[in-house]
Enzyme design. Structure first.
Site, short mmCIF file in Angstrom:
data_model
loop_
_atom_site.label_atom_id
_atom_site.label_comp_id
_atom_site.label_asym_id
_atom_site.label_seq_id
_atom_site.Cartn_x
_atom_site.Cartn_y
_atom_site.Cartn_z
N ASP A 250 5.24 0.69 2.84
CA ASP A 250 4.41 -0.29 3.55
C ASP A 250 3.37 -0.94 2.65
O ASP A 250 3.08 -0.47 1.56
CB ASP A 250 3.66 0.40 4.69
CG ASP A 250 2.47 1.21 4.18
OD1 ASP A 250 2.68 2.04 3.26
OD2 ASP A 250 1.34 1.02 4.66
N ARG B 248 7.60 -1.69 6.61
CA ARG B 248 8.39 -0.45 6.52
C ARG B 248 9.80 -0.63 7.05
O ARG B 248 10.74 0.02 6.62
CB ARG B 248 7.73 0.67 7.35
CG ARG B 248 6.45 1.22 6.78
CD ARG B 248 6.10 2.53 7.50
NE ARG B 248 4.69 2.87 7.38
CZ ARG B 248 4.16 3.50 6.34
NH1 ARG B 248 4.90 3.85 5.33
NH2 ARG B 248 2.88 3.78 6.31
N ASP C 54 3.80 6.99 -8.17
CA ASP C 54 3.10 5.98 -8.97
C ASP C 54 2.23 6.69 -10.01
O ASP C 54 2.72 7.06 -11.07
CB ASP C 54 2.29 5.10 -8.01
CG ASP C 54 1.58 3.95 -8.69
OD1 ASP C 54 1.89 3.67 -9.86
OD2 ASP C 54 0.71 3.31 -8.05
N GLY D 18 6.00 7.28 4.36
CA GLY D 18 6.89 6.43 3.57
C GLY D 18 8.31 6.93 3.37
O GLY D 18 9.24 6.13 3.25
N PHE E 298 4.29 -3.68 -6.97
CA PHE E 298 4.01 -3.04 -5.69
C PHE E 298 5.19 -3.32 -4.77
O PHE E 298 5.49 -4.47 -4.45
CB PHE E 298 2.70 -3.55 -5.08
CG PHE E 298 2.30 -2.71 -3.91
CD1 PHE E 298 1.63 -1.51 -4.10
CD2 PHE E 298 2.63 -3.10 -2.62
CE1 PHE E 298 1.29 -0.70 -3.02
CE2 PHE E 298 2.29 -2.29 -1.53
CZ PHE E 298 1.62 -1.10 -1.73
P1 5GP Z 1 0.48 8.09 -6.39
O1 5GP Z 1 -0.40 9.21 -5.91
O2 5GP Z 1 1.69 8.55 -7.15
O3 5GP Z 1 -0.31 7.04 -7.16
O4 5GP Z 1 0.96 7.27 -5.15
C1 5GP Z 1 1.67 7.84 -4.17
C2 5GP Z 1 1.61 7.05 -2.90
O5 5GP Z 1 1.00 5.75 -3.06
C3 5GP Z 1 3.01 6.80 -2.44
O6 5GP Z 1 3.52 7.88 -1.69
C4 5GP Z 1 2.83 5.54 -1.64
O7 5GP Z 1 2.38 5.85 -0.35
C5 5GP Z 1 1.73 4.78 -2.38
N1 5GP Z 1 2.32 3.83 -3.35
C6 5GP Z 1 2.32 3.89 -4.70
N2 5GP Z 1 2.96 2.84 -5.25
C7 5GP Z 1 3.40 2.11 -4.19
C8 5GP Z 1 4.18 0.89 -4.10
O8 5GP Z 1 4.62 0.25 -5.08
N3 5GP Z 1 4.42 0.45 -2.84
C9 5GP Z 1 3.99 1.10 -1.72
N4 5GP Z 1 4.30 0.56 -0.55
N5 5GP Z 1 3.28 2.25 -1.78
C10 5GP Z 1 3.00 2.73 -3.00
#
Ligand code: 5GP
Length: 173
Positions: free
Chosen positions: A157, A163, A101, A42, A150
């Protein structure tokens, strides 16, 4: 039904945010050797724009993790797919993420990198999303802070799609 793309950040706004981040990082790390570690996949677009907005020399590497889970939710079970190649011991390290996130992925990465004894370890994320945060990780440099949604585009993606979009959109299901 096809999900709807609702604009969140246009190209000009993204360019300005990245430029501001580059200026701040350059100021904070001037005279100190800095290693940027981009989180695949990403962060590849954000990292490539960010490095070109810096006024200091940097080393660049990539890391990749996989999080078990599907759709728009992370399971919290994280596995390292590609470790880093550079030696970061006693160097300043900036981890470059697309979006934070829950913070679980970031926590995993920070634990992994901390074990390599860098001189310092900070995080730069294009998007810092708060609503579902489950860890105490802090994002020192954030392009855009938001509560929820999201997001796709600019490297982000959904199921490997979107992307390539140069803007960032909220994907409304
Ligand atoms: P976390 O571990 O902080 O919950 O999430 C990290 C990963 O989840 C990010 O690097 C990404 O790949 C994916 N992610 C979390 N929120 C989003 C979002 O709003 N959009 C997208 N495309 N990916 C997300």
């Amino acid at each position: 039904m096809k999900p709807e793309l609702i604009p969140v950040l246009d190209r000009q706004t993204i360019a300005r945010l990245v430029c501001d981040l580059g200026a701040k990082i350059s100021e904070d790390y001037r005279g100190r050797p800095l290693v940027l570690i981009g989180v695949l996949k990403g962060a590849f677009i954000f990292l490539s724009d960010l490095v070109r907005s810096l006024q200091i020399p940097v080393e660049i590497d990539f890391i990749q993790v996989a999080s078990y889970g599907s759709g728009t939710a992370s399971s919290g079970e994280i596995r390292l797919c590609k470790p880093i190649d550079v030696d970061v011991r006693n160097k300043d390290v900036l981890l470059v993420e697309d979006i934070v996130d829950t913070g679980l992925t970031l926590q995993f990465l920070l634990d992994y990198l901390s074990a390599m004894e860098p001189a310092s370890l900070n995080v730069c994320a294009m998007i810092d999303k708060h609503e579902r945060r489950r860890t105490g990780v802090s994002v020192a440099y954030a392009g855009h802070r938001t509560q929820e949604g999201f997001l796709v585009g600019y490297g982000l993606d959904y199921d490997q799609k979107y992307r390539e979009l140069p803007e960032i959109y909220h994907l409304q299901f």
